[in-house]
Design a protein around this motif. Sequence first.
Motif, PDB file in Angstrom:
ATOM      1  N   LEU A   1     -50.948 -30.739  86.687  1.00  0.00           N
ATOM      2  CA  LEU A   1     -50.199 -30.839  85.438  1.00  0.00           C
ATOM      3  C   LEU A   1     -48.712 -31.033  85.689  1.00  0.00           C
ATOM      4  O   LEU A   1     -48.060 -31.853  85.028  1.00  0.00           O
ATOM      5  CB  LEU A   1     -50.426 -29.587  84.585  1.00  0.00           C
ATOM      6  CG  LEU A   1     -49.635 -29.521  83.271  1.00  0.00           C
ATOM      7  CD1 LEU A   1     -49.960 -30.721  82.390  1.00  0.00           C
ATOM      8  CD2 LEU A   1     -49.911 -28.219  82.538  1.00  0.00           C
ATOM      9  N   LYS A   2     -48.159 -30.296  86.656  1.00  0.00           N
ATOM     10  CA  LYS A   2     -46.722 -30.409  86.933  1.00  0.00           C
ATOM     11  C   LYS A   2     -46.358 -31.830  87.359  1.00  0.00           C
ATOM     12  O   LYS A   2     -45.316 -32.363  86.961  1.00  0.00           O
ATOM     13  CB  LYS A   2     -46.329 -29.410  88.018  1.00  0.00           C
ATOM     14  CG  LYS A   2     -44.825 -29.392  88.279  1.00  0.00           C
ATOM     15  CD  LYS A   2     -44.443 -28.322  89.292  1.00  0.00           C
ATOM     16  CE  LYS A   2     -42.931 -28.339  89.539  1.00  0.00           C
ATOM     17  NZ  LYS A   2     -42.519 -27.294  90.508  1.00  0.00           N
TER      18      LYS A   2
ATOM     19  N   GLU B 291     -56.331 -29.677  85.371  1.00  0.00           N
ATOM     20  CA  GLU B 291     -54.873 -29.815  85.384  1.00  0.00           C
ATOM     21  C   GLU B 291     -54.165 -28.602  85.984  1.00  0.00           C
ATOM     22  O   GLU B 291     -53.044 -28.712  86.483  1.00  0.00           O
ATOM     23  CB  GLU B 291     -54.362 -30.063  83.961  1.00  0.00           C
ATOM     24  CG  GLU B 291     -54.638 -28.911  83.001  1.00  0.00           C
ATOM     25  CD  GLU B 291     -54.113 -29.177  81.596  1.00  0.00           C
ATOM     26  OE1 GLU B 291     -53.418 -30.192  81.409  1.00  0.00           O
ATOM     27  OE2 GLU B 291     -54.408 -28.367  80.693  1.00  0.00           O
ATOM     28  N   ASN B 292     -54.804 -27.445  85.971  1.00  0.00           N
ATOM     29  CA  ASN B 292     -54.175 -26.226  86.487  1.00  0.00           C
ATOM     30  C   ASN B 292     -54.433 -26.017  87.974  1.00  0.00           C
ATOM     31  O   ASN B 292     -53.830 -25.123  88.584  1.00  0.00           O
ATOM     32  CB  ASN B 292     -54.673 -25.002  85.708  1.00  0.00           C
ATOM     33  CG  ASN B 292     -54.266 -25.059  84.246  1.00  0.00           C
ATOM     34  OD1 ASN B 292     -53.194 -25.577  83.907  1.00  0.00           O
ATOM     35  ND2 ASN B 292     -55.123 -24.560  83.357  1.00  0.00           N
TER      36      ASN B 292
ATOM     37  N   ALA C 234     -53.495 -32.960  72.779  1.00  0.00           N
ATOM     38  CA  ALA C 234     -53.283 -32.158  73.987  1.00  0.00           C
ATOM     39  C   ALA C 234     -52.435 -32.918  75.002  1.00  0.00           C
ATOM     40  O   ALA C 234     -51.543 -32.347  75.645  1.00  0.00           O
ATOM     41  CB  ALA C 234     -54.629 -31.774  74.599  1.00  0.00           C
ATOM     42  N   ILE C 235     -52.690 -34.198  75.167  1.00  0.00           N
ATOM     43  CA  ILE C 235     -51.914 -35.015  76.114  1.00  0.00           C
ATOM     44  C   ILE C 235     -50.464 -35.136  75.650  1.00  0.00           C
ATOM     45  O   ILE C 235     -49.520 -35.018  76.444  1.00  0.00           O
ATOM     46  CB  ILE C 235     -52.553 -36.410  76.260  1.00  0.00           C
ATOM     47  CG1 ILE C 235     -53.915 -36.286  76.974  1.00  0.00           C
ATOM     48  CG2 ILE C 235     -51.650 -37.356  77.031  1.00  0.00           C
ATOM     49  CD1 ILE C 235     -54.703 -37.568  77.031  1.00  0.00           C
TER      50      ILE C 235
ATOM     51  N   GLU D  84     -48.843 -33.018  73.699  1.00  0.00           N
ATOM     52  CA  GLU D  84     -48.202 -31.701  73.824  1.00  0.00           C
ATOM     53  C   GLU D  84     -47.671 -31.477  75.237  1.00  0.00           C
ATOM     54  O   GLU D  84     -46.619 -30.859  75.435  1.00  0.00           O
ATOM     55  CB  GLU D  84     -49.197 -30.591  73.479  1.00  0.00           C
ATOM     56  CG  GLU D  84     -49.523 -30.481  72.003  1.00  0.00           C
ATOM     57  CD  GLU D  84     -50.697 -29.545  71.752  1.00  0.00           C
ATOM     58  OE1 GLU D  84     -51.176 -28.916  72.735  1.00  0.00           O
ATOM     59  OE2 GLU D  84     -51.135 -29.443  70.592  1.00  0.00           O
ATOM     60  N   ARG D  85     -48.380 -31.967  76.230  1.00  0.00           N
ATOM     61  CA  ARG D  85     -48.001 -31.743  77.618  1.00  0.00           C
ATOM     62  C   ARG D  85     -46.939 -32.735  78.098  1.00  0.00           C
ATOM     63  O   ARG D  85     -46.422 -32.612  79.211  1.00  0.00           O
ATOM     64  CB  ARG D  85     -49.245 -31.842  78.512  1.00  0.00           C
ATOM     65  CG  ARG D  85     -50.188 -30.645  78.346  1.00  0.00           C
ATOM     66  CD  ARG D  85     -51.602 -31.001  78.799  1.00  0.00           C
ATOM     67  NE  ARG D  85     -52.492 -29.864  78.799  1.00  0.00           N
ATOM     68  CZ  ARG D  85     -53.059 -29.331  77.724  1.00  0.00           C
ATOM     69  NH1 ARG D  85     -52.774 -29.831  76.527  1.00  0.00           N
ATOM     70  NH2 ARG D  85     -53.878 -28.300  77.830  1.00  0.00           N
TER      71      ARG D  85
ATOM     72  N   VAL E 102     -58.277 -26.978  78.110  1.00  0.00           N
ATOM     73  CA  VAL E 102     -57.726 -27.366  79.406  1.00  0.00           C
ATOM     74  C   VAL E 102     -58.165 -28.799  79.695  1.00  0.00           C
ATOM     75  O   VAL E 102     -59.336 -29.148  79.503  1.00  0.00           O
ATOM     76  CB  VAL E 102     -58.219 -26.419  80.522  1.00  0.00           C
ATOM     77  CG1 VAL E 102     -57.728 -26.895  81.888  1.00  0.00           C
ATOM     78  CG2 VAL E 102     -57.740 -24.992  80.253  1.00  0.00           C
TER      79      VAL E 102
ATOM     80  N   VAL F 116     -47.463 -35.875  78.858  1.00  0.00           N
ATOM     81  CA  VAL F 116     -48.007 -36.821  79.827  1.00  0.00           C
ATOM     82  C   VAL F 116     -47.870 -38.226  79.261  1.00  0.00           C
ATOM     83  O   VAL F 116     -48.168 -38.468  78.087  1.00  0.00           O
ATOM     84  CB  VAL F 116     -49.493 -36.503  80.132  1.00  0.00           C
ATOM     85  CG1 VAL F 116     -50.060 -37.535  81.104  1.00  0.00           C
ATOM     86  CG2 VAL F 116     -49.621 -35.095  80.699  1.00  0.00           C
TER      87      VAL F 116
ATOM     88  N   THR G 141     -48.432 -42.621  74.027  1.00  0.00           N
ATOM     89  CA  THR G 141     -49.236 -41.410  73.880  1.00  0.00           C
ATOM     90  C   THR G 141     -50.587 -41.756  73.274  1.00  0.00           C
ATOM     91  O   THR G 141     -51.363 -40.888  72.913  1.00  0.00           O
ATOM     92  CB  THR G 141     -48.519 -40.395  72.960  1.00  0.00           C
ATOM     93  OG1 THR G 141     -48.218 -41.026  71.728  1.00  0.00           O
ATOM     94  CG2 THR G 141     -47.248 -39.893  73.603  1.00  0.00           C
TER      95      THR G 141
ATOM     96  N   GLN H 198     -46.434 -34.281  84.443  1.00  0.00           N
ATOM     97  CA  GLN H 198     -45.313 -34.108  83.520  1.00  0.00           C
ATOM     98  C   GLN H 198     -43.996 -34.656  84.071  1.00  0.00           C
ATOM     99  O   GLN H 198     -42.994 -34.672  83.347  1.00  0.00           O
ATOM    100  CB  GLN H 198     -45.145 -32.612  83.196  1.00  0.00           C
ATOM    101  CG  GLN H 198     -46.281 -32.062  82.344  1.00  0.00           C
ATOM    102  CD  GLN H 198     -46.175 -30.564  82.132  1.00  0.00           C
ATOM    103  OE1 GLN H 198     -45.662 -29.839  82.990  1.00  0.00           O
ATOM    104  NE2 GLN H 198     -46.641 -30.098  80.976  1.00  0.00           N
TER     105      GLN H 198
END
Length: 396
Positions: free
Chosen positions: A357-358, A305-306, A224-225, A227-228, A282, A230, A255, A361
């Motif tokens: 999250l933004k 994160e959202n 998940a990390i 994929e984003r 999430v 981060v 990662t 990233q």
Amino acid sequence: MASPAKQNDSDDDDVFAEAFKRHKYKNAFDEDKWEEEFDKIPMFMKTVPDEIDPKDYPELAHLQAIIHDEDRTPEEKAHSLKNEGNEFFKEKNYQKAIVAYTAALKNKCGDQDLGTVLLTNRAAAHFHLGNLRSSLNDAAAAKKIKPDHLKALIRGAQCCVELRKFSTAIQWCEEGLKAHPTDKKLLELRTTADKHKRSAERDARKAKVKEKKLNNEKEALMAAIKERGVKLLKPAKPHQSGSDGDGDRDEGASTEIAELSLDGLSSHKATGAQVFLDEQRVLHWPVMFLYPEHQQSDFISAFCENNSFLDHFVVMFGDELPPWDVDRKYHLQNLQLCFEDEERETLYKVDPETSLLKVLQHKRFFVKVGTPSFIILVNGSTFWKQYLTGKKISAL
């Protein structure tokens, strides 16, 4: 009037009494240490000293010399030492009992029955002292001489149970029950060992399932990390140098998660918070807010994160301001949120309405020790101006 003879007798008595006062009886007990000296007489001893010096314990030394007389046969000496060990054992002086049994075994009298008893007795003394492996070794040696010796078999099984060698304990019991099929102690030990064995196997299966589950969760978290996009920052090695300043920071970014805890952040180390992935896939991060002007900090253990930063600021700086804000400056409209790129000496301003999250990233944001960190300043304050000195300012 007293006769001359009686007068002389009285004078002699007085002289003798005076002399008795001046001259103590030879070899008498010392008035101040009579109890200690009395305890050195073998007949009245309460305990036997660890080391016997003939000068201090002459009578006891003579008695031991008789017991250990070199003219006696090895078998006689072994029996005497065995009896001595048994007395120590009754007194629960297991260390001295072991010494006596060991001395008896060194005589090598050739009597296998006696040797078996000595080994079994020494195994019992070791067992009471908690020397389980030594006890098991003696029990095994006794069993080797006499495979059906009941006490050796029981002691060996007991040691294996205490050492959590349950399968081996069952083997000892099975061997013993072949020769003593109705012995209650062996039957009891076999039942106990079997129960513990089943429990240990069940615990091992549970631990294996739990470990597999944790590994699966970690793999899902890592995926998940990744994929984003981060970026996690590896702890820098002493010999590593930074990049030249303009390129994207690849060195040190990873990662892979080595530590997703608060290790290194002493003020919140005890919480043990770490990033996790919920059932809706999430991410929730532990997030640190730093207030350099006051050397204070805030910690959110699970920042979705959202969610936006404003979602939390409304609670943190809403109706009540922090108690350390004595000047009452930290109002929502005054706050400047940013993160620092130490390598480039740049501060990136963050709009509080931006989602976590933004920010994570962003190409210049690196998560350190599993915990994203942000700086909060009061826009336009004197400290704000000083803090910005020598740093570049950039919008997110």
